[in-house]
Design an enzyme around this catalytic site. Sequence first.
Site, PDB file in Angstrom:
ATOM      1  N   SER A  81       4.962  67.960  77.011  1.00 59.35           N
ATOM      2  CA  SER A  81       4.517  68.315  78.371  1.00 59.35           C
ATOM      3  C   SER A  81       3.409  69.359  78.412  1.00 59.35           C
ATOM      4  CB  SER A  81       5.709  68.791  79.210  1.00 59.35           C
ATOM      5  OG  SER A  81       6.475  67.671  79.623  1.00 59.35           O
ATOM      6  N   LYS A 219       2.379  76.920  79.766  1.00 62.18           N
ATOM      7  CA  LYS A 219       2.992  75.599  79.928  1.00 62.18           C
ATOM      8  C   LYS A 219       3.906  75.337  78.748  1.00 62.18           C
ATOM      9  CE  LYS A 219       4.018  71.846  81.925  1.00 62.18           C
ATOM     10  NZ  LYS A 219       5.367  72.038  81.339  1.00 62.18           N
ATOM     11  N   THR A 220       5.105  74.870  79.075  1.00 61.70           N
ATOM     12  CA  THR A 220       6.088  74.499  78.067  1.00 61.70           C
ATOM     13  C   THR A 220       5.977  73.018  77.717  1.00 61.70           C
ATOM     14  OG1 THR A 220       7.681  74.070  79.826  1.00 61.70           O
ATOM     15  CG2 THR A 220       7.777  76.242  78.760  1.00 61.70           C
ATOM     16  N   GLY A 221       6.643  72.647  76.639  1.00 61.20           N
ATOM     17  CA  GLY A 221       6.749  71.241  76.261  1.00 61.20           C
ATOM     18  C   GLY A 221       7.812  71.103  75.185  1.00 61.20           C
TER      19      GLY A 221
END
Length: 274
Positions: A81, A219-221
Amino acid sequence: MRKQKNFVFFLALIGAVVLLITSVQPPSEANAAKDNLNLKKLEVDEFFTNRDGTFILRDMKKEKTFVYNNERANQRFAPQSTFKVPNSLIGLQVGAVEDEYDIKYWDGVKREIEVWNQDHTLGSAMRNSVVWYYQAMARDIGENRMKEWVQKISYGNQDISGGIDQFWLSSSLKISPIEQADFMESLYKENLPFDKDVMKTVKRMMIQEEEDNYTLYGKTGQGSGIGWYVGFIETDNRAYSFATNIAGTSTDAKNITMDILKKYNLMPEYGQGT
């Protein structure tokens, strides 16, 4: 009379000394540490105990970089993501969405994360990492335009052959943590080949914390046992890009990142209830 004059002179002298001292007050320890942060001396091993991971921190004004675990830092992984950042840039640039308020309507299919099961704007889809929204936007962008832009920004291995709405999800597209830090620096400096207003919009959507003395963008993923947290942080007079990649979850990656930033006074108020 002379004694009185001497006493008045003495008081005036004391006042001048006090004024001088207060006017040259040294910066707080936190600000001093932040201003003089030596990336070569960072100690982050404690945050990776019994965990395979890497952390990159780049001083974007001094152009100096700290890398923990150089081997993993240069290994490519699926962006998961974190690709929502370039996906947003491309979608806005080509007009697949108009702005951060562009709504896509929920299709009624129940998904594993409850907040996904509703209509979303581009902004809320970024904040809540809504996969279906970005899959729909990728289909609207189309394979040809997506391939063109992924190549223009030299994103990782640039391989979108894994399917227009799947290629970033444990599929064909891969990027290294070092490349992620490079990309985040280019976005921060607005050096990517997108319109300025497009980059400013995406940066605004990435804001996670905003305090008087810092603003955190990220932003994470996660997927296939890999956790990401990428972004940049602005302080009073410094700016740093970062990328964390671990064998674990995105929550773990984010917590590690924030703990390191806190340790080195880049987030002095983090964890203090403010």
